[in-house]
Structures are given as C-alpha cells and as structure tokens.
Design an enzyme around this catalytic site. Sequence first.
Site, mmCIF file in Angstrom:
data_model
loop_
_atom_site.group_PDB
_atom_site.id
_atom_site.type_symbol
_atom_site.label_atom_id
_atom_site.label_comp_id
_atom_site.label_asym_id
_atom_site.label_seq_id
_atom_site.Cartn_x
_atom_site.Cartn_y
_atom_site.Cartn_z
ATOM 1 N N ILE A 1 49.889 -25.392 -45.367
ATOM 2 C CA ILE A 1 49.302 -26.135 -44.252
ATOM 3 C C ILE A 1 49.982 -25.727 -42.965
ATOM 4 O O ILE A 1 51.049 -26.207 -42.625
ATOM 5 C CB ILE A 1 49.418 -27.659 -44.462
ATOM 6 C CG1 ILE A 1 48.710 -28.041 -45.756
ATOM 7 C CG2 ILE A 1 48.778 -28.400 -43.292
ATOM 8 C CD1 ILE A 1 48.582 -29.527 -45.962
ATOM 9 N N HIS A 2 49.369 -24.797 -42.257
ATOM 10 C CA HIS A 2 49.884 -24.433 -40.938
ATOM 11 C C HIS A 2 49.011 -25.130 -39.902
ATOM 12 O O HIS A 2 48.286 -26.078 -40.224
ATOM 13 C CB HIS A 2 49.929 -22.910 -40.777
ATOM 14 C CG HIS A 2 48.627 -22.225 -41.051
ATOM 15 N ND1 HIS A 2 47.791 -21.810 -40.053
ATOM 16 C CD2 HIS A 2 48.012 -21.930 -42.215
ATOM 17 C CE1 HIS A 2 46.723 -21.251 -40.608
ATOM 18 N NE2 HIS A 2 46.828 -21.324 -41.903
#
Lengths: 329, 88
Positions: B14-15
């Site tokens: 999850i960026h």
Amino acid sequence: MDEKRFTVLDLLDLDLKEHDALELRCICGRKGLGRHINSPDINRPGLALSGFFESFAYQRIQLIGRGEAAYLHLLAAEGREDGVSKIFSFPIPCFIFSNGEPPAPMFAEAAEAADCPILLSELSSTEISSRLMRVLNNVFAPKTSVHGVLVEVYGIGILLVGESGVGKSETALELIERGHRLVADDVVEIRCVSGNILMGSGANKVIGHHMEIRGLGIINVTHLFGVGAIRDKKQVQLICSLEEWDSSKVYDRIGTDEKTMDILGVQVPQLDIPVKPGRNIPIIVETAAMNERLKKMGYHSAKEFNQNILRWLESESARAVYFGRDDSI
Amino acid sequence: MVEKTTVIKNRAGIHARPAALIVQTAGKFASKVSLQKGDDTINAKSIMGIITLGAGFGTEIRIIADGEDETDAVDAIERLFLTRFEEE
C-alpha cells in the site's frame, strides 16, 4: 493483544540523541541479539558472580561496572570459572559493560558459547544506568495511537481531533504558517511516561512531518516551512475537538466548566470548538493555548472574571443597603 | 460492526496511490471504517494513516466498518484489495 516484543537488537537500533544516547555496541554473542527484554529494570550481578544465585533477577539487563569487571579479571586469573558458567545457564537478555572496558577473555568466550550478547558502552556505570532506566521506561510505557494532529502552539502541545474532513490538517497548516510547530499529522502515537505525562510523536519517522491537504495532496512540512516548523515529540497538554457547528448543542460560553478527555488514564483538558464558515479556528486555537498557559501560571480568566463580578455585586448590594437606609430617613 | 480479513496481493504494497483509492472508497460511506494490521488500527478515511501502517506485499489486513452501510463499505474496500488496486 499480541504485543510486539522488545529485543536486544531493538535496544541497539534505538535512535537516541544527546543526553539519551547509550553508545552501545555489541562485542560478542551476536547470535543472541534476538533475545527479549521483558523488564525495564537493571540488575548489578555482583552477588551472582560470586556464586550466590538466590533471588537472582536474571530476566533483567545485567550491568557490569568497574568493580564487577575487576572481580571477573580476578576470577579469570585464579581460574575460577564455575560461577561464570553457572550465570550463563540463566536466560539473561544481555550484559552491558560500562566505562568502555571489555570483559575478561574467559567471560567473553563463555558468553559466545551461550549466545548471550555482551554490549559495551563508553559511559560510566551511573550514567548508563540512569539513561537506560529513562530509555526503557519510555519503551515499556503504555501507548496508544490517536487520529488527530499534534501541534505545538506557544509551547503548549495541542492535539486537534475531530471527524475526517472537519479541517484538522488545514487548521494545523495555518498554525504552522503563523510560526507554530507540527509534531505529527493524522496518526499520533501517545505514550504515558512517568505515570502522568503523555508524550505524543509521529508513528513513523520515515514518513513523519508530511501532511495531506485536500486539493494539494501530500506535502512535506520540513521542506516547505523549514526545520523550525517541526518537532519530534511534545507533551499533550490540551485537546481541541473540532466539530461541525450543531445548533442544537450547547457550547461553553463562559469557560468555567472543565471538560477532560481520558487518554491512558491521564485526564487532559478538552475544549469543544464548533467549526463554521467565517470562524477562524487557528486564532481560536492560539488563544486557547495562551489561555492554557495563563491557567498554568495560576490565572484562570473565566474564574477570575466571575470572582470580580461576584465582588462587584456584593459591594453594590452593600451600597444599596447603605443608601437605601439613608433615603428612608 | 462488520469485519473481514484480507491479504495484500499487489507487489508494491500500500503506497500512496492505493492509499488514496482506499480513502476515496471509504469516504463514500457514512460508516466509520478502519483498517487493522497487527495491533495498529487506523482510520481508513485518512491517507497518512493508511500509509503509516506500512503494509507491504502479503500483509494481512483486517477491514472493520461500523455504521448503517457497514456491509457495503467492507465489501467495496475488500474489492480494492482483491483487484490489486487496479495495478499489475
């Protein structure tokens, strides 16, 4: 709850500065760096080294100072290694040697064989034990994380909380623009140290001091406003709860009620601030900070104001009695 | 309250972009939505919160919603995880 355990490696990895720096390095027993430290206490193992193991606090970090180190050298010189081999049969988290004096080779070998890490510090025993106490008390302090923004305004740590979209980050941005400091945005990690002090900091150093502003995206506060606009940690001293203006709710108009919020068992003064177009929230927060400082100095604006009114009413009624009698004659 | 556990399937974890997608999706619902990784629970309507979780590939995430449209909210967010946030 599955609590993350603190290991010797974590102790070495702690990023500590200035008066907290432990200056530790591992000199042997690296295989044991994964050992858990379960207690913030420190033990001086003098008695255990001399062969007395009753009530031996083996679960603590063992600190060896000049005296113990000299005794170990004596043991090595006389070839008495029973006590030393017995001490390593306990699951000790690690040994710390102070004054930068490495242990006698026989002790180091025994530690290596038992996979028990030995750390060396240049600091004196007194200094390292007081620093260790402070650091470990922080590590083992109860903690929680809160959704909000922590800012320092006129030296007061203010936690802005409220629903997402109510304008916490925008308020913080305006406060930074006005020369105050950002501690953490969005996720504030709060630790309760020494029983009654709440220390707030960002949850993650890598992405700390970034803010999300609707319409702009993610901004780097340090680069935009300079290092003067940020702080690593700050005590949480006041909570400002921002909420949409609710016409049916009664807001504090006087300021003599003292509402508090419970965080980790510590009561923090809380102000409910209604948000409405045209209300300049940053200025209200600034004023709240100054008012809080005034209260800490022993001056409570609202209470003092009320006292003055009471005094005035009293003297007025005294006059009325006096003049009333005069008139009647 | 509705809960569902899911695993991050996109390699990058999850960026910023997936975090924005989650926030957008969670924001459509009135329910209180949160994500949980291990001991850490964060508000799914806050971008910085989600990024702070540091959720990489293969991390187990618990989606929790509480409110009137809780079931739809959890389903919508789970769909994002399952479709790898439209990546790859």
